[in-house]
Structure formats: structure tokens, C-alpha cells
Design a protein around this motif. Structure first.
Motif, PDB file in Angstrom:
ATOM      1  N   ARG A 143      -9.401  10.883  23.822  1.00  0.00           N
ATOM      2  CA  ARG A 143      -7.845  11.163  24.107  1.00  0.00           C
ATOM      3  C   ARG A 143      -7.358   9.605  25.030  1.00  0.00           C
ATOM      4  N   PHE A 144      -7.831   8.877  24.311  1.00  0.00           N
ATOM      5  CA  PHE A 144      -7.023   7.426  24.271  1.00  0.00           C
ATOM      6  C   PHE A 144      -5.756   6.955  22.949  1.00  0.00           C
ATOM      7  N   SER A 145      -4.890   6.527  22.744  1.00  0.00           N
ATOM      8  CA  SER A 145      -4.344   5.793  21.309  1.00  0.00           C
ATOM      9  C   SER A 145      -4.601   4.845  21.135  1.00  0.00           C
ATOM     10  N   LEU A 146      -4.196   4.462  20.233  1.00  0.00           N
ATOM     11  CA  LEU A 146      -5.196   3.588  19.215  1.00  0.00           C
ATOM     12  C   LEU A 146      -3.428   2.857  18.154  1.00  0.00           C
ATOM     13  N   ALA A 147      -3.400   1.438  18.397  1.00  0.00           N
ATOM     14  CA  ALA A 147      -2.072   0.810  17.287  1.00  0.00           C
ATOM     15  C   ALA A 147      -2.641  -0.373  17.521  1.00  0.00           C
ATOM     16  N   THR A 148      -2.507  -0.693  16.146  1.00  0.00           N
ATOM     17  CA  THR A 148      -2.952  -2.061  15.388  1.00  0.00           C
ATOM     18  C   THR A 148      -1.369  -3.311  15.098  1.00  0.00           C
ATOM     19  N   GLY A 149      -1.186  -4.592  15.482  1.00  0.00           N
ATOM     20  CA  GLY A 149      -0.602  -5.036  15.334  1.00  0.00           C
ATOM     21  C   GLY A 149      -0.894  -6.922  15.280  1.00  0.00           C
ATOM     22  N   ASN A 150      -0.214  -7.933  14.887  1.00  0.00           N
ATOM     23  CA  ASN A 150      -1.179  -9.011  15.028  1.00  0.00           C
ATOM     24  C   ASN A 150      -2.172  -9.393  14.987  1.00  0.00           C
ATOM     25  N   GLY A 151      -2.552  -8.694  13.832  1.00  0.00           N
ATOM     26  CA  GLY A 151      -4.005  -9.080  13.379  1.00  0.00           C
ATOM     27  C   GLY A 151      -5.164  -8.650  14.343  1.00  0.00           C
ATOM     28  N   GLN A 152      -4.740  -7.517  15.480  1.00  0.00           N
ATOM     29  CA  GLN A 152      -4.913  -6.821  16.346  1.00  0.00           C
ATOM     30  C   GLN A 152      -4.909  -5.760  16.772  1.00  0.00           C
ATOM     31  N   LEU A 153      -6.319  -4.810  17.479  1.00  0.00           N
ATOM     32  CA  LEU A 153      -5.733  -3.379  17.587  1.00  0.00           C
ATOM     33  C   LEU A 153      -5.592  -3.373  19.631  1.00  0.00           C
ATOM     34  N   PHE A 154      -4.985  -2.437  19.529  1.00  0.00           N
ATOM     35  CA  PHE A 154      -4.849  -1.503  21.491  1.00  0.00           C
ATOM     36  C   PHE A 154      -4.708  -0.479  21.277  1.00  0.00           C
ATOM     37  N   VAL A 155      -5.760  -0.464  22.588  1.00  0.00           N
ATOM     38  CA  VAL A 155      -6.438   1.078  23.028  1.00  0.00           C
ATOM     39  C   VAL A 155      -6.274   1.407  24.044  1.00  0.00           C
TER      40      VAL A 155
END
Length: 317
Positions: free
Chosen positions: A84-96
Motif C-alpha cells: 500500500r505504498f505509492s509509486l511515482a517517476t520523475g527526472n529519470g528516477q522512481l520514488f516509493v
């Protein structure tokens, strides 16, 4: 008999003209494993798909789907056991961000960044407060978190990457929801449906403007639901799937937003909720998710993947 024959011919013609029930949808290569709760982040050429599940000893699912070659590739697992985490992408990287501990169910404040070029995970500064079931979107060079459950979940969190710190910004969320569907459209971060603090589903669609840091409302969904999918196809919002508490039913419904209201399109081939999804350009991907509701959702994961393509849709627009 003559009259019966005419009726048969007319029915056949009407059926042929109506087109396939799931017009616009087609199945793509299935997931290597069934996942009942998943998230996705779209990049040029593909989707990153992650999943976590409660319980000791269950591994994280993390793979890349190549949209051009219609194939899956396993990636380095995240060094944290959460769901139940969230995932996003930006600047060529992924953020959890955030989530719940797989073993204890406790909410997490951890933040992880994945760099595809090096296949390495790096831990970033933790959230000010633990959060789960929230939306996360990368916009204007920053990472935004909206809604979810946890202390101060009504406040919008922004991670300023150049400063390496978190801050609360803008007005509080008008209606705090968790397990909602979300997407980005221009300067708007849009959140649809979800579960309210009183435990009931919402039909409200809320939009946060990253330029003004203000909230606004779009037309509500025709049916309250949570765990649905939201994407932008050719500049038009699409909402699909979800779970309706009032009907106790997993939905296959597929809607588009015209700017004035929502209208029904061809339903998904398989009703699901809590699935990974991404909609951009001319395609809307639905991957994995749960086929059952409530307690049964954890044990009814799907491995099927479908894509809706506007050029082959039945709405003709």
C-alpha cells in the motif's frame, strides 16, 4: 415462420452493428505472477510495475513492461517489505513513499529512490508523518503526496528534490480519501473516488493545481468506488474499475470525462480493483489487481494485463 425469420435477421444485424462488448480493449502479455495490489509508473517505452502483499515471507514484485515489444523484465527488488505504498517517476528516477509493513501492518514513513541506469535503491529523507494508501505525482520538478491515511494526511506534502526536504504546501484536501485513483493532467493532480475517513466510498473528483496550490472540484463519478484506475488518453480523463462498497461488487465499468460529466464506454474485459494502471498518449493500461472484494481481495489477484486504445474505441471521438 416468415415473421420469425425477419426477427432473427434483424437481431443479427443489430448485434453486428453494435460491435464487440469490450470494444477498444485488448489483452497484452500477462504478468509473470498474479498480484492483488499493484502500482505503476509510466516512462517512455514502458511501465514500471510494483506490488507488495501483507504477510511474512512474501516477496516484492518489481518488473518493467516493455510496451513496444510486449514483454516483461525483472528488476532489482526494493530493500523494504511494504505494501500500500505509492509509486511515482520523475527526472529519470522512481520514488516509493510510505505504505504499510508487510509483517506488522504498521504505517511507514520511509522513502526510496530507484535509478534504472544503475539498478540501485537509495533511501531518501523520511516523510514527516507515516502515510499509506496515498497518491503520489511528480510535477514541476517536485514530488507531491496527496491523501491517504495517517497523521495530517489531509495536507499536501511536497518533496523539494534540490533541497532534499519535505514541506506541507497549499490548502488541505477538501475530502481526504485513501486508495483513490490519481493522475496528472497539465498542472492539475487529479484524485478520483477512494475511501473517506468514515470508511465509506467516495464519488468526488478533486484536483490540486501545482501552480496555485489550490483545490478545485470536477464532476463527481456516477458511482462511488475505491481502488479504481485513472488516466489521460488523448487529453481526455478515463476512469476504470474499482470496488463499490454499497453494491459489494468489483466493477468493470469504464468512463470518460468530457469536461461536463462522465459517460460510459466499453467496459473492461475483467472487473478489478487495486490494480496497476497508467494512461498517457493513446493508451490506457490496466495490470493485475484483485478480482474479489473485501477480505477476499488479498487472495484473488489477477495476472492479466489489458490496454485500451483510443483509435479502436467505440466512441468514435
Amino acid at each position: 415462420m416468415r415473421r420469425s425469420g425477419k426477427t432473427f435477421i434483424l437481431s443479427f444485424v443489430l448485434l453486428a452493428l453494435s460491435g464487440p462488448v469490450n470494444a477498444g480493449w485488448r489483452e497484452v502479455t500477462n504478468l509473470p505472477a498474479a498480484v492483488s495490489d499493484a502500482v505503476a509508473a509510466a516512462v517512455d517505452g514502458g511501465l514500471y510495475v510494483m506490488s507488495g502483499a501483507p504477510g511474512r515471507g512474501l516477496r516484492q514484485f518489481f518488473e518493467f513492461y516493455d510496451t513496444k515489444n510486449d514483454g516483461w523484465r525483472p528488476l532489482t527488488p526494493m530493500p523494504a517489505s511494504v505494501w500500500r505504498f505509492s509509486l511515482a517517476t520523475g527526472n529519470g528516477q522512481l520514488f516509493v513513499t510510505g505504505g504499510r509493513d508487510q509483517a506488522t501492518g504498521d504505517m511507514s514513513s520511509e522513502v526510496w529512490m530507484y535509478t534504472p541506469q544503475s539498478a540501485l535503491w537509495v533511501e531518501l529523507p523520511a516523510l514527516p508523518q507515516a502515510r499509506a494508501g496515498h497518491a503520489s505525482v511528480f510535477a514541476d520538478g517536485n514530488l507531491y503526496l496527496l491523501g491517504g491515511v495517517g497523521e495530517k494526511s489531509a495536507r499536501v506534502l511536497r518533496y523539494v528534490s534540490r533541497l532534499g526536504r519535505w514541506e506541507h504546501v497549499g490548502d488541505p484536501m477538501p475530502e481526504t480519501v485513501a486508495n483513490a485513483a490519481w493522475t496528472k493532467k497539465g498542472s492539475l493532480l487529479i484524485v478520483a473516488g477512494g475511501v473517506r475517513p468514515d470508511g465509506r466510498d467516495s464519488k468526488i473528483v478533486q484536483a490540486f493545481n501545482v501552480d496555485t496550490l489550490k483545490w478545485s472540484r470536477l464532476a463527481s463519478l456516477p458511482q462511488a468506488s475505491s481502488g479504481g484506475a485513472l488516466g489521460v488518453v488523448e487529453g481526455v480523463l478515463h476512469y476504470a474499475g474499482g470496488f463499490s462498497q454499497s453494491a459489494q461488487k468489483v466493477l468493470a465499468r469504464h468512463l470518460s470525462y468530457s469536461g461536463k460529466g462522465w459517460r460510459d464506454l466499453a467496459p473492461m474485459p475483467q472487473g478489478r480493483h487495486q490494480m496497476a494502471y497508467a494512461g498517457s498518449g493513446t493508451q490506457f493500461f490496466i495490470i493485475g489487481g484483485a478480482l474479489g472484494g473485501g477480505f477476499y481481495s488479498l487472495f484473488t489477484g489477477s495476472n492479466r494485463a489489458h490496454v485500451f486504445t483510443k483509435e479502436t474505441s467505440s466512441d468514435g471521438k
